[in-house]
Design a protein around this motif. Structure first.
Motif, mmCIF file in Angstrom:
data_model
loop_
_atom_site.group_PDB
_atom_site.id
_atom_site.type_symbol
_atom_site.label_atom_id
_atom_site.label_comp_id
_atom_site.label_asym_id
_atom_site.label_seq_id
_atom_site.Cartn_x
_atom_site.Cartn_y
_atom_site.Cartn_z
ATOM 1 N N PHE A 13 0.833 -1.206 0.000
ATOM 2 C CA PHE A 13 0.000 0.000 0.000
ATOM 3 C C PHE A 13 0.866 1.253 0.000
ATOM 4 C CE2 PHE A 13 -2.223 3.492 1.984
ATOM 5 C CZ PHE A 13 -3.374 3.556 1.206
ATOM 6 N N THR A 14 1.794 1.327 0.934
ATOM 7 C CA THR A 14 2.615 2.540 1.022
ATOM 8 C C THR A 14 3.515 2.683 -0.207
ATOM 9 O OG1 THR A 14 4.102 1.278 2.433
ATOM 10 C CG2 THR A 14 2.651 2.806 3.535
ATOM 11 N N GLY A 15 3.978 1.566 -0.735
ATOM 12 C CA GLY A 15 4.906 1.610 -1.869
ATOM 13 C C GLY A 15 4.242 1.946 -3.196
ATOM 14 N N ILE A 36 -11.573 -2.763 -4.068
ATOM 15 C CA ILE A 36 -10.631 -3.818 -3.695
ATOM 16 C C ILE A 36 -9.255 -3.533 -4.269
ATOM 17 C CG2 ILE A 36 -11.251 -5.346 -5.638
ATOM 18 C CD1 ILE A 36 -11.090 -7.594 -3.250
ATOM 19 N N LEU A 37 -8.247 -3.648 -3.417
ATOM 20 C CA LEU A 37 -6.848 -3.549 -3.836
ATOM 21 C C LEU A 37 -6.211 -4.884 -3.497
ATOM 22 C CD1 LEU A 37 -6.158 -0.018 -2.301
ATOM 23 C CD2 LEU A 37 -6.335 -0.564 -4.746
ATOM 24 N N GLY A 63 -3.746 -9.931 -1.151
ATOM 25 C CA GLY A 63 -3.785 -11.291 -0.616
ATOM 26 C C GLY A 63 -3.142 -12.286 -1.552
ATOM 27 N N SER A 64 -3.366 -13.549 -1.255
ATOM 28 C CA SER A 64 -2.898 -14.583 -2.183
ATOM 29 C C SER A 64 -4.037 -15.008 -3.091
ATOM 30 C CB SER A 64 -2.333 -15.766 -1.413
ATOM 31 O OG SER A 64 -3.235 -16.184 -0.414
ATOM 32 N N GLY A 65 -5.291 -14.829 -2.620
ATOM 33 C CA GLY A 65 -6.442 -15.092 -3.474
ATOM 34 C C GLY A 65 -7.088 -13.769 -3.819
ATOM 35 N N ASN A 66 -6.780 -13.240 -5.001
ATOM 36 C CA ASN A 66 -7.268 -11.917 -5.406
ATOM 37 C C ASN A 66 -8.228 -12.060 -6.579
ATOM 38 O OD1 ASN A 66 -5.536 -10.555 -3.483
ATOM 39 N ND2 ASN A 66 -3.841 -11.047 -4.878
ATOM 40 N N ALA A 67 -9.253 -12.875 -6.377
ATOM 41 C CA ALA A 67 -10.151 -13.203 -7.485
ATOM 42 C C ALA A 67 -10.944 -11.989 -7.948
ATOM 43 C CB ALA A 67 -11.103 -14.319 -7.067
ATOM 44 N N LEU A 68 -11.491 -11.221 -7.003
ATOM 45 C CA LEU A 68 -12.310 -10.085 -7.436
ATOM 46 C C LEU A 68 -11.453 -9.017 -8.112
ATOM 47 C CD1 LEU A 68 -15.171 -8.951 -7.628
ATOM 48 C CD2 LEU A 68 -14.718 -7.683 -5.522
ATOM 49 N N ALA A 69 -10.259 -8.790 -7.596
ATOM 50 C CA ALA A 69 -9.359 -7.810 -8.222
ATOM 51 C C ALA A 69 -9.045 -8.231 -9.661
ATOM 52 C CB ALA A 69 -8.077 -7.686 -7.401
ATOM 53 N N ALA A 70 -8.732 -9.511 -9.855
ATOM 54 C CA ALA A 70 -8.447 -10.002 -11.209
ATOM 55 C C ALA A 70 -9.690 -9.882 -12.081
ATOM 56 C CB ALA A 70 -7.970 -11.452 -11.156
ATOM 57 N N SER A 71 -10.863 -10.072 -11.493
ATOM 58 C CA SER A 71 -12.107 -10.002 -12.262
ATOM 59 C C SER A 71 -12.402 -8.567 -12.708
ATOM 60 C CB SER A 71 -13.281 -10.537 -11.427
ATOM 61 O OG SER A 71 -13.097 -11.903 -11.106
ATOM 62 N N ASN A 89 0.133 -9.622 -9.869
ATOM 63 C CA ASN A 89 0.948 -9.028 -8.813
ATOM 64 C C ASN A 89 0.868 -7.500 -8.779
ATOM 65 O OD1 ASN A 89 1.837 -11.670 -8.151
ATOM 66 N ND2 ASN A 89 3.295 -11.564 -9.842
ATOM 67 N N GLU A 90 2.039 -6.821 -8.758
ATOM 68 C CA GLU A 90 2.069 -5.366 -8.631
ATOM 69 C C GLU A 90 1.325 -4.668 -9.766
ATOM 70 O OE1 GLU A 90 4.574 -7.135 -7.449
ATOM 71 O OE2 GLU A 90 5.448 -6.116 -5.710
ATOM 72 N N GLU A 91 1.380 -5.263 -10.935
ATOM 73 C CA GLU A 91 0.702 -4.654 -12.079
ATOM 74 C C GLU A 91 -0.810 -4.656 -11.874
ATOM 75 O OE1 GLU A 91 0.429 -5.178 -16.817
ATOM 76 O OE2 GLU A 91 2.003 -6.384 -15.844
ATOM 77 N N LEU A 92 -1.321 -5.740 -11.312
ATOM 78 C CA LEU A 92 -2.748 -5.824 -10.993
ATOM 79 C C LEU A 92 -3.101 -4.821 -9.899
ATOM 80 C CD1 LEU A 92 -5.487 -7.267 -11.413
ATOM 81 C CD2 LEU A 92 -4.774 -8.913 -9.673
ATOM 82 N N LEU A 93 -2.210 -4.705 -8.920
ATOM 83 C CA LEU A 93 -2.431 -3.738 -7.833
ATOM 84 C C LEU A 93 -2.518 -2.318 -8.384
ATOM 85 C CD1 LEU A 93 -2.603 -2.971 -4.835
ATOM 86 C CD2 LEU A 93 -0.094 -3.054 -4.751
ATOM 87 N N LEU A 94 -1.601 -1.967 -9.276
ATOM 88 C CA LEU A 94 -1.611 -0.622 -9.864
ATOM 89 C C LEU A 94 -2.894 -0.385 -10.649
ATOM 90 C CD1 LEU A 94 2.099 -0.241 -11.070
ATOM 91 C CD2 LEU A 94 0.984 0.897 -9.131
ATOM 92 N N SER A 95 -3.326 -1.378 -11.382
ATOM 93 C CA SER A 95 -4.555 -1.255 -12.158
ATOM 94 C C SER A 95 -5.745 -0.991 -11.242
ATOM 95 C CB SER A 95 -4.765 -2.540 -12.969
ATOM 96 O OG SER A 95 -6.049 -2.553 -13.540
#
Ligand code: ADP
Ligand code: MG
Length: 419
Positions: free
Chosen positions: A31-33, A104-105, A108-116, A128-134
């Motif tokens: 989060f901070t990074g 959702i950001l 976790g290890s199961g990030n199904a909704l974020a990927a969806s 990973n980080e790319e999904l987080l940024l998106s």
């Protein structure tokens, strides 16, 4: 593309709940990074809440003054959002509370909704980080769409709300057994799959569902509940018409009508108002009615389909496109398509064939494998009654009580930051 969005107000006041133990235990650093600066630049003001124990977020959200917040965002895996949604639905003012935009950001290890949600915005796959940024970018954009919720009933009469999945057999076992590999991140599911394949087992149970479109004729594989010459082996499974449920009431047109009303009319037909004498004057408690579900000890209505097979390797009901970052389970799914996508794999599938299915799922091409053991149906409600004494059932990746379980979809019940 037909999706209707509203926008978060600016400046936007957000509560961000972080589970510091999710995934590899780095949610806060991620989060901070990666996210903090982005939010500041977009005038999204936030209050960070670090959860201290399981159900902390659920309790917080159940008691929060929601007028203080424009959005509730979780930075964790899907488990923390499950807590937030159930906390909102446990409130007396759940009808307003569940309108709070949720974000959702992936931490976790199961990030199904974020990927969806990443997938719904038609971007090429990211991890990973790319999904987080998106997902962080979506939060900054602040577009809000609708999210289907699924109401789940357990044998103990407990009721839960689910936004992702209901799983039994192989998928549930992998999800839970692989938690011990959480430190490796999303790849834990592949590791769990390989381990589970080695000890592949069959689960006995009875499955029935309400098809999203009522089939005009019984198919070969599935026999309509009332078929007089049903060859179904589950003869003890309740399968006749319940006298007081008229077929018209649960017809497709009726439930679509109901669902449209649900979003626009506060006290729609599927909301019951209970007024106890003490609270009649000022306080009404209401609960959401699952009009498609008889009680668990009653038979399923005649317009349901009862599955012939009783030997399964897995049953998976999913209502988002992704089951994990690299499992694209339902290529056509949308957050508010009003559908439960029901998959089951029947016994007799070989280990290599099952592995092929899961590997193909990375590209969403498992249905093209034409595996005769894999069945896919779009449904609005379902019931599962395990016969095997031992097993695991998960809802949104969280273990629930093992036993008979049923569920129905409520289209567009919640609001989701996406797009
Ligand atoms: P992951 O994808 O890594 O499994 P989740 O968000 O699903 O991450 O969280 C895993 C579990 O941890 C969930 O059951 C959640 O309710 C629970 N949880 C949330 N906050 C905490 C905490 N502070 N300590 C321990 N468990 C927590
Ligand atoms: Mg989880």
């Amino acid at each position: 593309d037909g999706v209707v969005y509203t926008e978060l107000r600016r400046p936007c006041r957000t509560m961000i709940l972080v589970n510091p133990h999710s995934g590899r235990g780095q949610a806060l650093q991620l989060f901070t990074g990666h996210i903090q600066a982005m939010l500041t630049e977009a005038s999204v003001s936030y209050t960070l809440v670090i959860t201290e124990h399981q159900n902390h977020a659920r309790e917080l959200v159940r008691n929060a003054d929601l007028s203080q917040w424009d959005a509730l965002v979780i930075m964790s895996g899907d488990g923390l959002l499950f807590e937030v949604i159930n906390g909102l639905m446990e409130r007396e003012d759940w009808q307003q509370a569940i309108q709070t935009p949720l974000g959702i950001l992936p931490g976790g290890s199961g990030n199904a909704l974020a990927a969806s949600i990443h997938n719904y915005s038609q971007l090429p796959p990211a991890w990973n980080e790319e999904l987080l940024l998106s997902c962080g970018f979506m939060l900054c954009k602040g577009l809000v769409g609708s999210l289907d919720l699924v109401s789940v009933h357990l044998a103990s009469r407990q009721r839960l709300f689910s936004f992702l999945s209901l799983a039994w057999g192989f998928v549930a076992d992998v999800d839970i057994e692989s938690e011990k590999y959480r430190h490796v991140g999303a790849i834990r599911f592949l590791m769990g799959t390989l381990v589970r394949l080695a000890s592949l087992r069959v689960y006995q149970g009875r499955l029935a569902y309400l098809p999203a479109k009522e089939a005009p004729k019984p198919s070969k594989k599935n026999v309509k509940a009332t078929h007089p010459t049903s060859t179904s082996r589950c003869s003890s499974f309740p399968c006749h018409l319940i006298p007081n449920v008229s077929p018209k009431k649960s017809s497709l047109t009726n439930c679509i009508g109901m669902n449209i009303n649900q979003n626009s009319i506060t006290n729609s037909s599927n909301v019951i108002t209970n007024m106890s004498p003490q609270t009649q004057s000022n306080n009404m408690t209401t609960s959401l009615v699952d009009s498609l579900l008889p009680s668990l000890d009653q038979q399923v209505p005649e317009n349901w389909t009862v599955v012939n097979e009783e030997d399964f390797v897995l049953v998976l009901a999913i209502y988002q496109s992704h089951l994990a970052e690299d499992l694209w389970t339902v290529p056509g799914a949308m957050a508010d398509d009003g559908l439960i996508h029901l998959f089951y794999v029947t016994a007799g599938i070989s280990r290599p064939a099952l592995l092929r299915l899961f590997l193909a799922m990375e590209k969403g091409s498992h249905l093209a494998c034409s595996c005769p053991h894999l069945v896919y149906e779009k449904v609005r409600a379902l019931r599962l009654e395990p016969i095997s004494q031992q097993g695991m059932i998960t809802v949104d990746g969280e273990v629930v009580e093992y036993g008979p379980i049923q569920a129905q979809v409520h289209p567009g019940m919640a609001k989701l930051i996406c797009g």
